[in-house]
Design a protein around this motif. Structure first.
Motif, PDB file in Angstrom:
ATOM      1  N   UNK A   1      67.029  78.938  94.218  1.00 47.36           N
ATOM      2  CA  UNK A   1      68.205  79.726  94.546  1.00 47.36           C
ATOM      3  C   UNK A   1      69.463  78.878  94.526  1.00 47.36           C
ATOM      4  N   UNK A   2      70.632  79.528  94.589  1.00 54.11           N
ATOM      5  CA  UNK A   2      71.910  78.831  94.423  1.00 54.11           C
ATOM      6  C   UNK A   2      72.205  77.802  95.510  1.00 54.11           C
ATOM      7  N   UNK A   3      71.599  77.954  96.683  1.00 53.76           N
ATOM      8  CA  UNK A   3      71.856  77.018  97.774  1.00 53.76           C
ATOM      9  C   UNK A   3      70.776  75.956  97.909  1.00 53.76           C
ATOM     10  N   UNK A   4      69.732  76.028  97.094  1.00 56.17           N
ATOM     11  CA  UNK A   4      68.628  75.084  97.207  1.00 56.17           C
ATOM     12  C   UNK A   4      68.843  73.830  96.379  1.00 56.17           C
ATOM     13  N   UNK A   5      67.793  73.009  96.314  1.00 56.08           N
ATOM     14  CA  UNK A   5      67.877  71.773  95.525  1.00 56.08           C
ATOM     15  C   UNK A   5      67.170  71.993  94.194  1.00 56.08           C
ATOM     16  N   UNK A   6      67.904  71.963  93.104  1.00 51.88           N
ATOM     17  CA  UNK A   6      67.348  72.341  91.795  1.00 51.88           C
ATOM     18  C   UNK A   6      66.532  71.233  91.157  1.00 51.88           C
ATOM     19  N   UNK A   7      65.664  71.636  90.246  1.00 52.45           N
ATOM     20  CA  UNK A   7      64.994  70.677  89.381  1.00 52.45           C
ATOM     21  C   UNK A   7      65.903  70.376  88.189  1.00 52.45           C
ATOM     22  N   UNK A   8      65.486  69.449  87.347  1.00 48.16           N
ATOM     23  CA  UNK A   8      66.279  69.034  86.184  1.00 48.16           C
ATOM     24  C   UNK A   8      65.481  69.362  84.926  1.00 48.16           C
ATOM     25  N   UNK A   9      66.146  70.005  83.971  1.00 47.55           N
ATOM     26  CA  UNK A   9      65.480  70.432  82.738  1.00 47.55           C
ATOM     27  C   UNK A   9      66.315  70.038  81.522  1.00 47.55           C
ATOM     28  N   UNK A  10      65.648  69.978  80.396  1.00 44.66           N
ATOM     29  CA  UNK A  10      66.304  69.813  79.099  1.00 44.66           C
ATOM     30  C   UNK A  10      66.240  71.154  78.395  1.00 44.66           C
ATOM     31  N   UNK A  11      67.364  71.606  77.813  1.00 45.62           N
ATOM     32  CA  UNK A  11      67.401  72.881  77.108  1.00 45.62           C
ATOM     33  C   UNK A  11      67.822  72.616  75.667  1.00 45.62           C
ATOM     34  N   UNK A  12      67.021  73.116  74.754  1.00 41.28           N
ATOM     35  CA  UNK A  12      67.129  72.761  73.334  1.00 41.28           C
ATOM     36  C   UNK A  12      67.571  73.976  72.530  1.00 41.28           C
ATOM     37  N   UNK A  13      68.847  74.025  72.178  1.00 42.83           N
ATOM     38  CA  UNK A  13      69.352  75.146  71.399  1.00 42.83           C
ATOM     39  C   UNK A  13      68.660  75.235  70.048  1.00 42.83           C
ATOM     40  N   UNK A  14      68.323  74.096  69.461  1.00 42.19           N
ATOM     41  CA  UNK A  14      67.712  74.067  68.136  1.00 42.19           C
ATOM     42  C   UNK A  14      66.344  74.741  68.120  1.00 42.19           C
ATOM     43  N   UNK A  15      65.723  74.903  69.280  1.00 39.96           N
ATOM     44  CA  UNK A  15      64.403  75.538  69.371  1.00 39.96           C
ATOM     45  C   UNK A  15      64.485  76.790  70.237  1.00 39.96           C
ATOM     46  N   UNK A  16      65.492  77.612  69.965  1.00 36.43           N
ATOM     47  CA  UNK A  16      65.680  78.870  70.683  1.00 36.43           C
ATOM     48  C   UNK A  16      65.787  78.636  72.186  1.00 36.43           C
ATOM     49  N   UNK A  17      66.582  77.644  72.561  1.00 35.95           N
ATOM     50  CA  UNK A  17      66.846  77.318  73.961  1.00 35.95           C
ATOM     51  C   UNK A  17      65.548  77.005  74.724  1.00 35.95           C
ATOM     52  N   UNK A  18      64.667  76.269  74.048  1.00 30.79           N
ATOM     53  CA  UNK A  18      63.411  75.847  74.678  1.00 30.79           C
ATOM     54  C   UNK A  18      63.710  74.984  75.901  1.00 30.79           C
ATOM     55  N   UNK A  19      63.006  75.265  76.998  1.00 30.83           N
ATOM     56  CA  UNK A  19      63.203  74.525  78.248  1.00 30.83           C
ATOM     57  C   UNK A  19      62.076  73.523  78.425  1.00 30.83           C
ATOM     58  N   UNK A  20      62.437  72.268  78.712  1.00 28.68           N
ATOM     59  CA  UNK A  20      61.464  71.219  78.997  1.00 28.68           C
ATOM     60  C   UNK A  20      61.757  70.644  80.372  1.00 28.68           C
ATOM     61  N   UNK A  21      60.790  70.688  81.245  1.00 26.27           N
ATOM     62  CA  UNK A  21      60.943  70.147  82.596  1.00 26.27           C
ATOM     63  C   UNK A  21      61.068  68.623  82.536  1.00 26.27           C
ATOM     64  N   UNK A  22      62.021  68.079  83.303  1.00 24.20           N
ATOM     65  CA  UNK A  22      62.214  66.635  83.344  1.00 24.20           C
ATOM     66  C   UNK A  22      61.867  66.041  84.704  1.00 24.20           C
ATOM     67  N   UNK A  23      62.480  66.566  85.764  1.00 25.10           N
ATOM     68  CA  UNK A  23      62.321  65.945  87.081  1.00 25.10           C
ATOM     69  C   UNK A  23      62.494  66.994  88.177  1.00 25.10           C
ATOM     70  N   UNK A  24      61.846  66.765  89.357  1.00 21.95           N
ATOM     71  CA  UNK A  24      61.941  67.764  90.430  1.00 21.95           C
ATOM     72  C   UNK A  24      63.304  67.799  91.098  1.00 21.95           C
ATOM     73  N   UNK A  25      64.045  66.681  91.049  1.00 12.35           N
ATOM     74  CA  UNK A  25      65.348  66.604  91.703  1.00 12.35           C
ATOM     75  C   UNK A  25      66.278  65.732  90.865  1.00 12.35           C
TER      76      UNK A  25
END
Length: 466
Positions: A277-301
């Protein structure tokens, strides 16, 4: 809904006039907005990229939409673009059950793969979060970056200072930026790092991945981390910041874009707030436009992302090799056929090709690679291309020029080329030049203002000499 209004809304939809649909529905008396009318509104929101608003509107119609395949299709579409793949898959499956459709079948197949990938990555993220919770329970919660020497984290260069580094963030500025970002609360570790230096280029720019991306099989690379600010274009709240990448580039509206990458906009690193949620602590992801905005998880914080950054030398292609390759490209690579033609038409300008190459070399030495963004060197290169193009093809329309643009430097083949480009940067440059009068627009036709060509050439000479 009366037939005349229905026909008008369908006509606007046919010609992509989605803003007109939104305005017409919202101007209609609230008491008269029936299920069909509000369905048009939700569809328009989806087509405008306002997926969260579309989702909220459709959820308000959920009881009426229980047997409507269009309702399930529209909310599935919204969920997909919000990165909520499991919910999207369920909605499309229900739409197909109610009314079999080949287009929906394709959506289901596409989303199934993404949902499986997301579930796999979320299991990893949950395990990483649980491990930190266990450690904190045993050792107690620590200050962000405890034991890490942040004084050596940032690199230093005139380009980084000018483009990315903002004034130290105050509480008031942080709050203003969070509001600009749509209410997402920045992690305490992000704010702590920005108090050391507010944005810039880190010494270590690579992060390991377990899954391949368009960048590499085993890692991603970043070009910078955005500062907490509103004034600089490359800051979080700047004109080329997080909201620009989401609204103009189509990145999923699930959080905050925090890092750009060497691809010049074709992949980014984001803070992902889908789970917390907007007030929580987010994870970190990589988003790849070249692959239809494919999301790859990187780190929990964010802190674990920063601690996990590694030097480019740890991977097969060191940063120095990329630098040398791009220097060879701009100093010796063949011009594209279109750029060569335009330069040949300006044969009276002595040393033109060499001036262009030296300007490009300056960009490479400042950034470490050849790409055009919104910095001074890039803006000059946009100006030069427009000047050259309009000498041979006078008074193009905005649309025809933007179509021709990619044939000059962006996709110049294996030679003098950036290998791609960010349409948003080019469009913003053109709009800015129209606003400040350097480029004039008469009856839809574009031309340089009087004296602008001489100024562009003078600045090109100066940059080449520098």
């Amino acid at each position: 809904m009366d037939q005349e209004l229905q026909a008008q809304l369908d006509d606007w939809h046919k010609y992509n006039k989605y803003d007109r649909i939104v305005d017409a529905v919202l101007e209609h008396p609230a008491a008269e907005r029936d299920y069909e009318l509000l369905g048009h509104l939700a569809r328009a929101y989806n087509n405008l990229g306002r997926y969260d608003e579309a989702r909220e509107q459709l959820l308000a119609l959920a009881d009426q939409g229980r047997e409507d395949p269009r309702w399930f299709y529209r909310i599935g579409y919204a969920y997909y673009h919000l990165g909520r793949y499991a919910e999207a898959a369920e909605a499309f499956a229900k739409s197909h059950e109610l009314e079999p459709d080949e287009d929906v079948e394709e959506w289901i197949e596409l989303i199934r793969e993404k949902a499986e990938r997301w579930e796999r990555q979320e299991r990893r993220a949950a395990a990483d979060r649980a491990e930190r919770d266990r450690t904190e329970a045993e050792e107690g919660q620590k200050e962000p970056f405890a034991g890490m020497d942040l004084s050596t984290f940032w690199g230093d260069s005139p380009y980084a200072r000018k483009t990315y580094v903002c004034e130290p963030p105050t509480e008031e500025m942080t709050a203003a930026v969070e509001e600009e970002l749509g209410g997402y609360k920045l992690p305490a570790s992000y704010i702590a790092l920005m108090r050391v230096q507010n944005g810039g280029v880190p010494q270590n720019t690579c992060f390991p991945t377990e899954e391949a991306t368009s960048w590499a099989e085993d890692h991603i690379a970043i070009s910078s981390i955005m500062g907490i600010g509103l004034d600089k274009a490359e800051a979080l709240g700047g004109s080329s910041g997080s909201r620009f990448m989401i609204e103009d580039w189509g990145y999923p509206d699930i959080g905050v874009v925090i890092c750009d990458c060497p691809s010049a906009g074709h992949d980014v690193v984001m803070l992902d707030y889908r789970v917390c949620g907007k007030d929580g602590e987010p994870s970190v992801i990589h988003v790849d436009q070249e692959s239809d905005y494919e999301i790859t998880y990187l780190a929990p914080y964010f802190e674990s992302f920063v601690r996990g950054l590694r030097p480019a030398e740890d991977y097969e292609i060191p940063a120095e090799v990329t630098l040398e390759e791009d220097l060879q490209k701009v100093t010796r690579g063949a011009f594209s056929p279109l750029l060569a033609k335009l330069c040949a038409a300006a044969a009276e300008v002595e040393g033109l090709e060499q001036m262009i190459r030296r300007s490009a070399e300056r960009i490479v030495r400042e950034k470490g690679y050849f790409a055009l963004h919104a910095d001074e060197g890039s803006l000059q290169m946009y100006d030069v291309q427009f000047w050259l193009y309009t000498r041979v093809y006078p008074e193009p329309t905005m649309e025809s020029y933007l179509r021709a643009y990619s044939g000059m430097i962006a996709f110049g083949g294996e030679g003098f080329s950036t290998g791609g480009y960010a349409p948003g940067f080019v469009e913003d440059w053109l709009k800015a030049r129209l606003q400040n009068g350097i480029i004039k627009k008469d009856h839809g036709k574009l031309r340089l203002a009087e004296g602008a060509a001489a100024d562009i050439l003078e600045r090109l000479k100066a940059a080449g000499q520098a």
